[in-house]
Design an enzyme around this catalytic site. Structure first.
Site, PDB file in Angstrom:
ATOM      1  N   CYS A   1       0.859  -1.174   0.000  1.00  9.91           N
ATOM      2  CA  CYS A   1       0.000   0.000   0.000  1.00  9.91           C
ATOM      3  C   CYS A   1       0.897   1.226   0.000  1.00  9.91           C
ATOM      4  O   CYS A   1       2.105   1.132   0.211  1.00  9.91           O
ATOM      5  CB  CYS A   1      -0.908   0.031   1.236  1.00  9.91           C
ATOM      6  SG  CYS A   1      -2.089  -1.319   1.338  1.00  9.91           S
TER       7      CYS A   1
ATOM      8  N   GLY B   1      -0.429   0.187  -5.064  1.00  7.32           N
ATOM      9  CA  GLY B   1      -1.749  -0.383  -4.830  1.00  7.32           C
ATOM     10  C   GLY B   1      -2.755   0.159  -5.816  1.00  7.32           C
ATOM     11  O   GLY B   1      -2.861   1.372  -5.985  1.00  7.32           O
TER      12      GLY B   1
ATOM     13  N   ASN C   1       0.177   1.298   5.911  1.00  8.90           N
ATOM     14  CA  ASN C   1       0.885   0.419   4.978  1.00  8.90           C
ATOM     15  C   ASN C   1       1.602  -0.640   5.794  1.00  8.90           C
ATOM     16  O   ASN C   1       2.437  -0.310   6.641  1.00  8.90           O
ATOM     17  CB  ASN C   1       1.884   1.225   4.147  1.00  8.90           C
ATOM     18  CG  ASN C   1       2.869   0.354   3.365  1.00  8.90           C
ATOM     19  OD1 ASN C   1       4.011   0.741   3.158  1.00  8.90           O
ATOM     20  ND2 ASN C   1       2.431  -0.804   2.921  1.00  8.90           N
ATOM     21  N   GLY C   2       1.268  -1.914   5.573  1.00  6.30           N
ATOM     22  CA  GLY C   2       1.944  -2.982   6.291  1.00  6.30           C
ATOM     23  C   GLY C   2       0.986  -4.073   6.693  1.00  6.30           C
ATOM     24  O   GLY C   2      -0.081  -4.250   6.104  1.00  6.30           O
TER      25      GLY C   2
ATOM     26  N   TYR D   1      11.749  -4.788  -6.257  1.00 10.09           N
ATOM     27  CA  TYR D   1      10.557  -4.746  -7.105  1.00 10.09           C
ATOM     28  C   TYR D   1       9.563  -3.647  -6.769  1.00 10.09           C
ATOM     29  O   TYR D   1       9.082  -2.944  -7.651  1.00 10.09           O
ATOM     30  CB  TYR D   1       9.842  -6.107  -7.047  1.00 10.09           C
ATOM     31  CG  TYR D   1       8.534  -6.169  -7.790  1.00 10.09           C
ATOM     32  CD1 TYR D   1       8.496  -5.990  -9.170  1.00 10.09           C
ATOM     33  CD2 TYR D   1       7.339  -6.415  -7.116  1.00 10.09           C
ATOM     34  CE1 TYR D   1       7.289  -6.049  -9.857  1.00 10.09           C
ATOM     35  CE2 TYR D   1       6.129  -6.477  -7.807  1.00 10.09           C
ATOM     36  CZ  TYR D   1       6.114  -6.291  -9.171  1.00 10.09           C
ATOM     37  OH  TYR D   1       4.937  -6.341  -9.852  1.00 10.09           O
TER      38      TYR D   1
ATOM     39  N   SER E   1      10.456  -3.482 -13.829  1.00  7.29           N
ATOM     40  CA  SER E   1      11.395  -3.601 -12.709  1.00  7.29           C
ATOM     41  C   SER E   1      12.622  -4.447 -13.042  1.00  7.29           C
ATOM     42  O   SER E   1      13.567  -4.488 -12.261  1.00  7.29           O
ATOM     43  CB  SER E   1      10.686  -4.186 -11.481  1.00  7.29           C
ATOM     44  OG  SER E   1       9.973  -5.348 -11.825  1.00  7.29           O
TER      45      SER E   1
ATOM     46  N   CYS F   1      15.322  -7.384   6.121  1.00  5.69           N
ATOM     47  CA  CYS F   1      14.568  -8.617   6.251  1.00  5.69           C
ATOM     48  C   CYS F   1      14.731  -9.423   4.972  1.00  5.69           C
ATOM     49  O   CYS F   1      14.411  -8.941   3.880  1.00  5.69           O
ATOM     50  CB  CYS F   1      13.086  -8.316   6.509  1.00  5.69           C
ATOM     51  SG  CYS F   1      12.053  -9.816   6.586  1.00  5.69           S
TER      52      CYS F   1
END
Length: 463
Positions: free
Chosen positions: A10, A38, A112-113, A254, A295, A445
């Site tokens: 998002c 999004g 967002n998340g 990406y 991308s 991550c």
């Protein structure tokens, strides 16, 4: 774009306006720049002298807002949101910003998340009498905040307690009748930046939204940082954070626009370096390098530069095939990729081709693109992927398939090569990918590649 890609997350955009410029239109253009994050729904909420006005619907930003709507949405501050549902079904009621009324007043929230313990918190709140109207974890944050808010005179104090309860990845914008608050999760998993336009402060998921709007980029919001803006100015509140951050490395692979700068790294440069690293790790004897739009293009340029193999524009992309593209029959579905991408035969025919893409998730689309290249006359197609094999699901705001549908989690690289019809297949290594971001300010991550999650994942989330 393709069904084989990980889905966008998002995007959030907000402004606290101390000037006379048009807040709703600035937010509209900010969301337009973040549309890649999004495409399911979009919304804008504004603070008009203590009253929150809003409009949110399913669809693209340009489909929802026009001059009449933007003239109605007048106010001195605003927050906006573009959504792809990673948790919660794709329904209109899940569109954001979420506007709620509670005993201390009202507020709007954009997120967002993904909150990994949202199911547990929601169950506890329901047992205490809370009624939920959506299936979004954003409403869980809002409900928890409104309940805890009763104990405090300032909303930022309540928000600090909320941050000790919720787990997962989040960048939040919260608008009250007299404040705009921006928050980034303690691990810094989701991006959030701050800018300034004249005497006004602006927040965005990506810096690219600032560049065309005359907004000066100031800095990233730090992991665990809460920034509060009101008519008295701006202040920063730093909450407790782990020793190591865990920013999502897929932003660089990406999700983010190439012209964005995140945590000190330009996205285009990271992708270009990934192409250089790929050429070192998986050299090949070939005639031309092509990138899968969009991308995969930067990595393709890097691969060509490092390998000395000529880069060519191998594909024409149909930019008018979007989320509403109609596929009325199975036969037409098979034509879907061909309708979106068409090889340029003069650049491909009779040549050994290196095809660069950013990721390979299910393998379905990669197989079709390899077939398109060979049908256009490529004598060999060597596939190089600028991310490591995706073997594990993400629970932090990226819509990955179940692990059983992740091809690299269930098949060897040689098996994947044969399945997609490539003459060879090479992925960048975990170490190679990390080297492309070594100049940044964060740790990353890599759980979708190595299964090492930076926090415990709730059992319900795994299900």
């Amino acid at each position: 774009m393709f069904d084989d890609k990980l889905k966008e997350e998002c995007g959030v955009f907000g402004v606290y306006n101390n000037n006379e410029f048009d807040t709703s239109r600035l937010t509209y253009y900010g969301l337009f720049a973040l549309q890649h994050r999004g495409q399911e729904s979009a919304g804008i909420a504004v603070n008009n002298k203590g009253t929150i006005l809003y409009r949110k619907e399913m669809g693209m930003v340009s489909e929802i807002f026009d001059d009449v709507v933007l003239d109605y949405l007048k106010g001195h501050s605003a927050i906006g949101h573009v959504r792809y549902s990673t948790t919660g079904e794709s329904y209109a009621e899940n569109a954001q910003p979420l506007v709620i009324k509670y005993t201390k007043g009202h507020m709007a929230i954009a997120h967002n998340g993904n909150i990994t313990n949202a199911s547990k918190i929601k169950k506890e709140l329901e047992e205490q009498g809370t009624i939920f109207q959506t299936t979004s974890d954003t409403e869980v944050i809002a409900a928890l905040l409104s309940r805890i808010r009763i104990k405090y005179s300032a909303i930022e104090d309540a928000l600090r307690e909320v941050m000790t309860i919720i787990k997962g990845a989040y960048s939040l914008l919260i608008m009250t009748p007299n404040k705009l608050i921006a928050v980034r999760d303690p691990l810094g998993m989701r991006p959030l930046v701050i800018g300034k336009k004249e005497d006004s402060y602006v927040f965005s998921s990506e810096s690219c939204a600032f560049d065309s709007l005359g907004i000066k980029f100031i800095r990233d919001v730090e992991p665990g940082e809460m920034i509060v803006v009101n008519n008295e100015g701006i202040k920063s509140i730093q909450t407790e954070v782990p020793k190591k951050s865990a920013s999502c490395i897929f932003e660089y692979i990406y999700f983010a626009r190439p012209d964005s700068i995140m945590d000190g790294i330009e996205v285009y440069s990271a992708r270009y370096k990934a192409g250089i690293e790929l050429a070192k790790e998986h050299p090949v004897d070939a005639d031309v390098v092509v990138g899968v739009p969009d991308s995969g293009l930067a990595a393709a340029h890097g691969f060509a530069h490092a390998s000395g193999i000529k880069y060519v524009g191998g594909f024409m992309k149909n930019r008018y095939v979007g989320r509403t593209f109609i596929q009325p029959s199975q036969e037409m579905r098979e034509l879907g990729v061909h309708m979106k991408l068409n090889p340029i035969r003069s650049q491909i025919e009779g040549k050994r081709v290196v095809m660069i893409d950013d990721s390979l998730v299910r393998g379905t689309t990669s197989k079709k693109i390899v077939n398109l290249l060979k049908a256009a006359g490529a004598t060999e197609v060597h596939v190089r992927i600028s991310s490591p094999p995706v073997k594990h699901s993400c629970y932090f705001g990226i819509d990955t398939p179940e692990r059983k549908n992740l091809i690299a989690g269930n098949m060897s690289i040689d098996g994947i090569k044969d399945l997609i019809g490539a003459d060879s297949l090479g992925y960048i290594s975990n170490e190679g990918l990390l080297s492309t971001c070594k100049d940044g300010k964060r740790d990353y991550c890599m759980a979708c590649f190595n299964g090492k999650y930076p926090m415990d994942v709730d059992d319900e989330e795994e299900k």
